[in-house]
Design an enzyme around this catalytic site. Structure first.
Site, PDB file in Angstrom:
ATOM      1  NE  ARG A   1      -1.996   1.416   3.680  1.00  0.00           N
ATOM      2  CZ  ARG A   1      -1.984   0.622   4.740  1.00  0.00           C
ATOM      3  NH1 ARG A   1      -2.736  -0.473   4.757  1.00  0.00           N
ATOM      4  NH2 ARG A   1      -1.250   0.893   5.802  1.00  0.00           N
TER       5      ARG A   1
ATOM      6  CE1 TYR B   1     -22.869  17.821 -14.739  1.00  0.00           C
ATOM      7  CE2 TYR B   1     -22.730  15.434 -14.553  1.00  0.00           C
ATOM      8  CZ  TYR B   1     -23.380  16.615 -14.282  1.00  0.00           C
ATOM      9  OH  TYR B   1     -24.539  16.609 -13.560  1.00  0.00           O
TER      10      TYR B   1
ATOM     11  CG  ASP C   1      -7.514  16.725 -16.686  1.00  0.00           C
ATOM     12  OD1 ASP C   1      -6.861  15.982 -17.439  1.00  0.00           O
ATOM     13  OD2 ASP C   1      -8.596  16.405 -16.165  1.00  0.00           O
TER      14      ASP C   1
ATOM     15  CE  LYS D   1     -11.299   8.561 -19.382  1.00  0.00           C
ATOM     16  NZ  LYS D   1     -11.007   8.687 -17.949  1.00  0.00           N
TER      17      LYS D   1
END
Length: 668
Positions: free
Chosen positions: A43, A96, A168, A193
């Site tokens: 972790r 959004y 971004d 993406k």
């Protein structure tokens, strides 16, 4: 070493036994290794950068980079760089989903969010002057309208105010933009993406200009358990090997599609097109093309839905960056609260042959425009003036429909609601009479923008109470209906400007109505050119005793010339209104002969007897034809649909009962 070479070999990776594929280490805990780096519990991650993080830093020209379990977790980690009590300026016309995520995450950290359009540098500077801003959060480009901010100027403004600049760059990727070289402090990627590119990994990344920020972000990642899992990291490394090739192919195809769609007369949002509002700025900042994302407008939500339903190669799904090309009506995906235009289709271009994608869209658009295609008809509302008069709303000349707007605005909202209930999918603002002829020059000078804003607000409220209803901003012939002889080009812009300013925040599209001449229509199109919203041009025709064998506008200019003008101005639809129903089919035929299927056609006729050019619409409360019953008007509407019209409604004297009957016949 060029990025292509770095990624192909993953910086000379080996699995330790001569293998050229990175090893996949799934262990959660690790025993100490003498002389080796401590890995500890999974972790927390390793003490330094992983191979993936080193490569990501190289891609962005960063001092260091961190990988996260998703783009959303990377975004939330970035908030730890902002002290509590500060404000974040967030791109208003951006992604959004992130807006909602960041709103909740910022509130939990004692931060506030303020939406601002990052292309509006004056407003950004004004907000930064408060001294409260801790971070400016930009998108390059903005999703889904693909607006392009000036990153260098944003960084200067942010740093002058003591704020960080985060960019971004998910949609542009390091193949097209390096924000850190333009002054950004942090670059965010949803690596799900294009960086991965195979649609099978959730991942996020932050690339940093200042390596000192790594400690804070790594601690947050450990505390929240958002480290990238080993298998996801391995898959992302695999995807990065082909990153450059994929981006080159997808971006080149997107550019071809953007040009092809624009050539069909559609409104296209793509930074690589010369008419993009920030094209020059895009050319100065982008490298290697303009990216694989674009959007285009269909004029109505119904037509956009029809295109999405008709494609066969594009996949109707959300997200971006996969090998397969994706299509969606973005507003439907985002749902309530969306700022996205209802008619906008977003495309994420994949790796298919450009010719196949163009053919797929061609077939879908042809299907949508096919004569009589069921369910594809956009239903307009009817005549607002007569609807208000017969409902008992304040109504007289010379104010006409503006009187109800000024004295009893609730009656206007109620009239809109009745048309929505009748089946209208586009309602038109009650701004037609907001011209000096009707309300007087003095009132126009002082109140036109305020009244236009009220008209837009009332229509917006009625539309939002329905489902998928759009608002068209009515732009009237400002010198008088049916009077092309009164038009003054040197005065038109000043009369249209307050209407556009008041209506713009509330409308989805513009409807230049009852245009009697080419010059009137051109002035209307110029007035809204900078708003980013599509325009429908609607012309009024010579009718009755004035009708001619060749369909003409009331100016005497041929409909064929009006069609050529609509094409040149980039209109999203061409319509005919405020004329007798009997002359509409001839106008449709003349327009179709010029346009083919490139621009949707529409009709909304009036129920008046013939009005010649020596008179003027709405100079008196005109009598309504008794023969235009609901069944008679519906039969005519069915004929227009069979003749190629895909947008149908009514003008003066056509009431809610007519619209209800037309909607039932044409949409079922």
């Amino acid at each position: 070493m060029k990025i292509d070479t770095l990624l192909a070999g993953l910086d000379g990776v080996s699995d330790g036994a001569g293998g050229l594929v990175p090893p996949l280490r799934l262990s959660v805990t690790h025993a100490p290794q003498p002389g080796g780096p401590s890995r500890g519990y999974a972790r927390s991650g390793p003490e330094g950068e992983t191979l993936l993080e080193t490569i990501l830093a190289r891609l962005d020209g960063a001092a260091t980079a961190l990988a996260f379990a998703s783009g959303a977790s990377a975004a939330q980690a970035a908030l730890t760089l902002v002290p509590p009590g500060r404000e974040i300026l967030l791109e208003a016309e951006g992604y959004y989903e992130f807006r909602g995520i960041l709103t909740r995450a910022a509130a939990a950290r004692g931060l506030s969010l303020r939406l601002v359009e990052m292309t509006d540098l004056e407003t950004v500077a004004a907000l930064l002057s408060s001294g409260r801003t801790g971070m400016v959060w930009a998108e390059f480009p903005g999703n889904p309208l693909w607006q392009v901010p000036d990153l260098r100027r944003l960084s200067t403004l942010a740093h002058s105010a003591g704020a960080l600049l985060l960019v971004d760059a998910t949609a542009a990727t390091p193949h097209h933009i390096h924000p850190l070289t333009l002054g950004a402090d942090v670059v965010l990627h949803s690596a799900t993406k294009f960086l991965n590119g195979h649609g099978d990994v959730l991942a996020g990344a932050l690339a940093l200009a200042d390596p000192a920020a790594r400690k804070t972000l790594a601690q947050h990642r450990t505390d929240t358990g958002t480290i990238l899992p080993p298998f996801s990291e391995w898959l992302l490394l695999r995807g990065l090997r082909t990153f450059v090739l994929r981006m080159e192919r997808a971006s080149a195809t997107a550019a071809r599609l953007a040009v092809w769609l624009a050539d069909r007369g559609l409104t296209v949002h793509y930074p690589g097109l010369p008419d993009h509002p920030q094209h020059a700025l895009a050319c100065a900042q982008y490298a290697n093309g303009f990216g694989p994302m674009l959007s285009f407008r269909m004029g109505s939500a119904a037509r956009a839905d029809a295109v999405v339903a008709a494609v066969r190669i594009f996949r109707p799904a959300t997200s971006l960056g996969s090998p397969e090309s994706l299509i969606e009506r973005r507003a439907a995906t985002e749902g309530p609260g969306t700022r996205c235009p209802a008619d906008l289709i977003r495309l994420s271009i994949g790796l298919e042959a450009a010719e196949d994608l163009i053919g797929d869209l061609q077939a879908a658009l042809d299907t949508t425009n096919r004569k009589g295609q069921p369910g594809m008809i956009t239903i307009l509302d009817g005549g607002m003036g007569h609807e208000l008069e017969r409902s008992g709303a304040p109504f007289r000349q010379p104010e006409w429909s503006a009187l109800a707007l000024m004295e009893a605005p609730e009656t206007v909202r109620a009239a809109h609601a009745r048309f929505v209930a009748a089946g209208a999918t586009v309602i038109t603002t009650n701004s037609y009479a907001l011209v000096p002829f009707h309300i007087g020059q003095a009132r126009f000078d002082t109140d036109a923008e305020r009244l236009a804003s009220l008209a837009g607000q009332l229509a917006r409220e009625a539309a939002d109470a329905g489902s998928g209803v759009q608002v068209a901003g009515s732009l009237p012939p400002v010198f008088g209906s049916y009077r092309p002889d009164l038009f003054r080009a040197d005065q038109a812009a000043a009369l249209l400007a307050p209407l556009v300013a008041g209506l713009a925040p509330h409308v989805d599209l513009w409807l230049a109505e009852t245009q009697s001449s080419l010059e009137e229509a051109e002035a209307a199109a110029e007035a809204v050119a900078g708003t980013g919203k599509p325009i429908w041009l609607s012309f009024t025709l010579r009718d009755g005793d004035e009708a001619t064998d060749e369909p003409c506008l009331r100016s005497g200019q041929p409909v064929a010339d009006a069609a050529r003008l609509a094409l040149r101005l980039g209109a999203s639809a061409m319509l005919f209104n405020c004329s007798m129903p009997e002359v509409m089919q001839g106008a449709l035929d003349a327009a179709r002969a010029v346009l083919g299927d490139r621009i949707p056609l529409g009709v909304y006729a009036n129920a008046f007897t013939s009005q010649d050019e020596d008179g003027g619409a709405n100079e008196v409360v005109s009598a309504v034809r008794e023969d235009l019953t609901t069944s008679a008007y519906t039969a005519m509407a069915e004929g227009w649909a069979a003749g190629g019209a895909t947008i149908i409604g009514g003008c003066c004297g056509i009431g809610t009962e007519h619209i209800h009957a037309v909607a039932g016949a044409l949409r079922g």
